[in-house]
Design an enzyme around this catalytic site. Structure first.
Site, short mmCIF file in Angstrom:
data_model
loop_
_atom_site.label_atom_id
_atom_site.label_comp_id
_atom_site.label_asym_id
_atom_site.label_seq_id
_atom_site.Cartn_x
_atom_site.Cartn_y
_atom_site.Cartn_z
N ILE A 135 14.36 -5.59 -14.50
CA ILE A 135 14.29 -7.03 -14.74
C ILE A 135 15.17 -7.46 -15.90
O ILE A 135 15.16 -8.62 -16.28
CB ILE A 135 12.84 -7.52 -14.95
CG1 ILE A 135 12.24 -6.93 -16.23
CG2 ILE A 135 11.99 -7.21 -13.75
CD1 ILE A 135 10.90 -7.54 -16.58
N GLU A 136 15.94 -6.52 -16.44
CA GLU A 136 16.87 -6.87 -17.52
C GLU A 136 18.32 -6.71 -17.03
O GLU A 136 18.85 -7.61 -16.41
CB GLU A 136 16.57 -6.02 -18.76
CG GLU A 136 15.21 -6.37 -19.36
CD GLU A 136 14.92 -5.64 -20.65
OE1 GLU A 136 15.73 -5.76 -21.60
OE2 GLU A 136 13.89 -4.95 -20.74
N MET A 137 18.93 -5.56 -17.26
CA MET A 137 20.33 -5.38 -16.85
C MET A 137 20.45 -4.68 -15.50
O MET A 137 21.49 -4.76 -14.84
CB MET A 137 21.09 -4.64 -17.95
CG MET A 137 21.12 -5.46 -19.25
SD MET A 137 21.66 -4.54 -20.72
CE MET A 137 23.44 -4.59 -20.50
#
Length: 356
Positions: A135-137
């Site tokens: 859910i980030e990079m």
């Protein structure tokens, strides 16, 4: 007449002497809790070199470390806004919203651990996490990261220069070491450091009163050391539940904030329930909104909440104003080199296309 003048002058000299004595006493008391920032946060495991820092800075700013090619470390930890994105929680891959507020990377290398729950031991280990977090990079694996970087000849050469003794210089461990080396240079000295170094005139009268109040009220019990925090874990809500105290500050577009169990999710120990790493107060007036959930936007409100839930105290307006005045002396100078956005190496025809 002359005698009166002498008496008056002597009187004012006496008063000045008394004031200076008070300043010296405050300085001595402050030194019991705080220390000036070092020039860099060096590491025996990852010694800082100019080559590592140059490479790490490029990687910190490079969105190609994300699957979408849109998100870099600097997206959520924007150095132009004091190492944060000023959002309650950050926006990640395909507009997913993260569960916790993004802490500042400034002075973070001085902390005992990284992330709110302390699950990473240092900035090098922390750097590995967001790149692979879905859910980030959202990169699929360390191998995918290295494959992408290996298609960029300039990066291949920069890794060799930064890690000349490594047979396999372009590795995921070295990606983290380079970013970590750069972050270890992100130290922001302020007027408060000048005060700690002996310049009692570095702070105004009100700021000194705020420092004194900060210590007397009990804030320095947790927010101490060079970073004024970051060196211990503490339950958020010692006296009463933190979510009860912050509920009134939650914005209308996010009417409910989930209760976060904190470090308990990592250790599964009952004593770690609602325990978080104590955040640094360096640059705190710039790193809003506050707390792990980004629920409080005003520094004055954050001070009141902390006094209430951690110390069981209700501060009056004057106390809050003085403490906030002191906290603003912690706004430091970001290294100029860090703010100069680097020109990144060009992709090639072999560089994988972003996935959005």
């Amino acid at each position: 007449m002359r005698k009166k003048v002498v008496i008056a002058v002597a009187g004012s000299l006496f008063l000045l002497g008394a004031s200076k004595s008070e300043d010296v006493k405050l300085l001595e008391e402050a030194k019991r809790y705080f220390q000036p920032l070092p020039k860099v946060a060096d590491s025996k495991e990852n010694p800082i070199t100019p080559e590592k820092v140059r490479l790490g800075k490029m990687l910190y700013y490079d969105p190609r470390l994300s699957k979408s090619g849109l998100i870099s470390c600097n997206t959520c930890h924007n150095l132009a806004t004091y190492g944060v994105d000023n959002l309650p929680t950050s926006v990640g891959h395909r507009w997913q919203i993260g569960p916790r507020n993004a802490p500042t990377t400034l002075n973070a290398a001085l902390h005992i651990a990284q992330f709110w729950d302390g699950r990473a031991k240092d900035v090098e280990e922390q750097a590995k996490g967001p790149i692979l977090n879905p859910i980030e990079m959202a990169m699929d694996s360390p191998q995918e990261v290295i494959q992408r970087l290996s298609t960029i000849p300039e990066y291949v050469e920069l890794f060799k220069k930064a890690f000349p003794n490594d047979k396999n210089a372009l590795s995921y461990d070295n990606v983290a070491k380079a970013i970590g080396a750069f972050e270890r240079t992100l130290i922001t000295p302020s007027r408060f450091d000048k005060f700690l170094q002996g310049d009692v005139n570095a702070l105004t009268k009100k700021e000194k009163e705020g420092l004194k109040t900060f210590i007397e009220v009990g804030c320095a019990g947790c927010h101490n050391g060079p970073a004024l925090g970051g060196n211990m874990f503490m339950k958020f809500g010692v006296v009463e539940a933190y979510w009860e105290a912050t509920r009134d500050f939650v914005t209308l577009d996010k009417p409910t904030v989930p209760v976060d169990v904190g470090r308990f999710a990592v250790t599964h120990k009952q004593e770690d329930l609602y325990v978080f790493k104590v955040p640094s107060l360096r640059n705190v007036s710039r790193t809003y909104p506050y707390f792990h959930d980004g629920s409080v936007w005003s520094l004055e409100d954050a001070v009141q909440v902390m006094a209430k839930v951690q110390l069981g105290k209700e501060l009056n307006k004057d106390q809050v104003e003085k403490i906030v005045a002191f906290l603003k002396t912690l706004d430091g100078e970001i290294p100029k080199d860090a703010l100069e956005v680097p020109i990144l190496p060009a992709s090639t025809s072999k560089t994988p296309k972003p996935v959005r």
